[in-house]
Design an enzyme around this catalytic site. Structure first.
Site, PDB file in Angstrom:
ATOM      1  N   VAL A   1      69.188  44.084   9.061  1.00 46.22           N
ATOM      2  CA  VAL A   1      70.275  44.288   8.106  1.00 46.22           C
ATOM      3  C   VAL A   1      70.016  45.461   7.161  1.00 46.22           C
ATOM      4  O   VAL A   1      70.884  45.808   6.364  1.00 46.22           O
ATOM      5  CB  VAL A   1      70.580  43.005   7.306  1.00 46.22           C
ATOM      6  CG1 VAL A   1      71.072  41.909   8.232  1.00 46.22           C
ATOM      7  CG2 VAL A   1      69.381  42.558   6.480  1.00 46.22           C
TER       8      VAL A   1
ATOM      9  N   SER B   1      64.766  42.701   9.995  1.00 38.74           N
ATOM     10  CA  SER B   1      64.528  41.856  11.172  1.00 38.74           C
ATOM     11  C   SER B   1      63.957  42.596  12.368  1.00 38.74           C
ATOM     12  O   SER B   1      63.535  41.955  13.333  1.00 38.74           O
ATOM     13  CB  SER B   1      65.826  41.158  11.577  1.00 38.74           C
ATOM     14  OG  SER B   1      66.151  40.142  10.654  1.00 38.74           O
TER      15      SER B   1
ATOM     16  N   LYS C   1      60.593  41.413  13.389  1.00 36.08           N
ATOM     17  CA  LYS C   1      60.399  40.190  14.175  1.00 36.08           C
ATOM     18  C   LYS C   1      59.840  40.486  15.564  1.00 36.08           C
ATOM     19  O   LYS C   1      59.126  39.660  16.143  1.00 36.08           O
ATOM     20  CB  LYS C   1      61.719  39.440  14.290  1.00 36.08           C
ATOM     21  CG  LYS C   1      62.263  38.934  12.964  1.00 36.08           C
ATOM     22  CD  LYS C   1      63.685  38.403  13.120  1.00 36.08           C
ATOM     23  CE  LYS C   1      64.258  37.956  11.795  1.00 36.08           C
ATOM     24  NZ  LYS C   1      65.672  37.525  11.917  1.00 36.08           N
TER      25      LYS C   1
ATOM     26  N   TYR D   1      56.832  36.244   5.543  1.00 33.45           N
ATOM     27  CA  TYR D   1      58.094  36.669   6.156  1.00 33.45           C
ATOM     28  C   TYR D   1      58.828  37.686   5.283  1.00 33.45           C
ATOM     29  O   TYR D   1      59.302  38.719   5.780  1.00 33.45           O
ATOM     30  CB  TYR D   1      58.969  35.444   6.403  1.00 33.45           C
ATOM     31  CG  TYR D   1      60.322  35.756   6.980  1.00 33.45           C
ATOM     32  CD1 TYR D   1      60.458  36.116   8.320  1.00 33.45           C
ATOM     33  CD2 TYR D   1      61.467  35.696   6.195  1.00 33.45           C
ATOM     34  CE1 TYR D   1      61.706  36.409   8.852  1.00 33.45           C
ATOM     35  CE2 TYR D   1      62.711  35.976   6.717  1.00 33.45           C
ATOM     36  CZ  TYR D   1      62.826  36.334   8.049  1.00 33.45           C
ATOM     37  OH  TYR D   1      64.073  36.636   8.567  1.00 33.45           O
TER      38      TYR D   1
ATOM     39  N   TYR E   1      71.789  38.728  17.402  1.00 33.99           N
ATOM     40  CA  TYR E   1      72.419  37.468  17.021  1.00 33.99           C
ATOM     41  C   TYR E   1      73.682  37.228  17.860  1.00 33.99           C
ATOM     42  O   TYR E   1      73.638  37.366  19.078  1.00 33.99           O
ATOM     43  CB  TYR E   1      72.696  37.454  15.506  1.00 33.99           C
ATOM     44  CG  TYR E   1      71.518  37.973  14.720  1.00 33.99           C
ATOM     45  CD1 TYR E   1      70.277  37.344  14.820  1.00 33.99           C
ATOM     46  CD2 TYR E   1      71.598  39.109  13.928  1.00 33.99           C
ATOM     47  CE1 TYR E   1      69.169  37.809  14.130  1.00 33.99           C
ATOM     48  CE2 TYR E   1      70.500  39.586  13.232  1.00 33.99           C
ATOM     49  CZ  TYR E   1      69.289  38.938  13.349  1.00 33.99           C
ATOM     50  OH  TYR E   1      68.205  39.413  12.675  1.00 33.99           O
TER      51      TYR E   1
END
Length: 309
Positions: free
Chosen positions: A262, A65, A68, A192, A244
């Protein structure tokens, strides 16, 4: 100054070592389940091109991630502020792969750094092109930012993600049902999965993030990659949403914009100072590296690098 930074890094690594072997690796992605949880790397990139590193800083890992942040920059560069028609800018307070808010909020994800928001961002980045072309653009951008053509997609990880990607496909289908995707679901998730499977070392990742510390300008090439106000806003979203439902705790302890993945990596941005990448695969419940966050907390405190100073 250099000696002080080196000492701070050494101290941070010592503090972080207490957390090695704790937490859990991202075993729901089979290719990541095999990673040694005792790895720990740290790299600090400065605007003059100097990189201070320690531990396993030259070992590639799956950035997941953290990608992103870079696709957000590329999407803003390509479609501008119209991106915000497809994705919000608010913290979610939910897990990274939660579907709960999508239904009540008409298929508009809370922010670009949760999975649904990243899928929406990738959809806008595709902008009518082929998935292969966009995946290649993302990798080329990461290679240029890292100054290293060896950066590449780990296709074993990408395949593993696709094989276990039912929830991400569900998020995409749900947004598509609300009319918030402009490309086929498999095209979007295909890009993705590949962007998340990019493999980089801490040294490469810290160098790649420097433009966000320098108001959108790559200090080594001199290229203005994104407008200064967009770089500041990406940093703001990283601060609010980069971890998050652990984002507030990270801001409280570290005081810098950051983005976790992760795979155990974290990219941290110190505006005007430099960028930091850490890696340790053992994760807390929110999916942030335990040892990596501990190293960043100590370094930021010792160096006095906080946006709140």
């Amino acid at each position: 100054m250099t000696d002080n930074l080196r000492n701070h890094i050494n101290e941070a690594m010592t503090r972080a070592a207490d957390h090695l072997g704790k937490g859990r690796v991202a075993d729901y992605i089979p290719a990541l389940a095999k990673v040694d949880p005792n790895k720990l790397g740290f790299a600090l990139a400065l605007p003059d091109g100097t990189v201070h590193s320690s531990g396993d800083a030259d070992e590639p890992f799956s950035i997941q991630s953290v990608s992103k942040v870079f696709t957000l920059a590329l999407a803003l560069r390509r479609v501008g502020s119209s991106l915000w028609d497809s994705v919000g800018r608010e913290p979610s307070g939910s897990a990274f792969n939660s579907i709960v808010q999508l239904e009540s909020e008409q298929g508009i994800p809370r922010n670009p750094l949760i999975n649904a928001g990243a899928l929406a961002t990738t959809d806008r980045l595709i902008d009518g092109r082929s998935g292969d072309a966009v995946a290649e653009e993302i990798v080329d951008f990461m290679r240029a930012r890292a100054g290293d053509d060896s950066v590449e997609i780990d296709f074993d990880v990408a395949f593993s993600e696709s094989e276990t990607g039912a929830r991400n496909r569900s998020l995409a289908h749900f947004m598509d049902a609300f009319g918030n995707l402009t490309h086929p679901v498999e095209t979007v998730v295909g890009v993705y999965f590949r962007q998340c499977a990019i493999a980089m070392s801490c040294r490469q990742l810290a160098r790649a993030g420097l433009f966000l510390a320098m108001e959108g300008r790559d200090p080594l090439s001199g290229e203005q990659l994104i407008e200064p106000h967009r770089a500041r806003r990406i940093n703001a979203i990283m601060m609010l949403c980069g971890h998050y439902d652990n984002s507030g705790e990270f801001a409280f302890r570290v005081g810098l914009p950051g983005k976790s993945g992760v795979g155990g990596g974290i990219l941290c941005v110190a505006p005007g100072q430099g960028s930091i990448a850490v890696w340790s695969p053992g994760l807390n419940e929110a999916g942030t590296s335990l040892a990596g966050a501990a190293a960043l907390e100590h370094f930021a405190y010792a160096a006095g690098w906080s946006v709140f100073d």
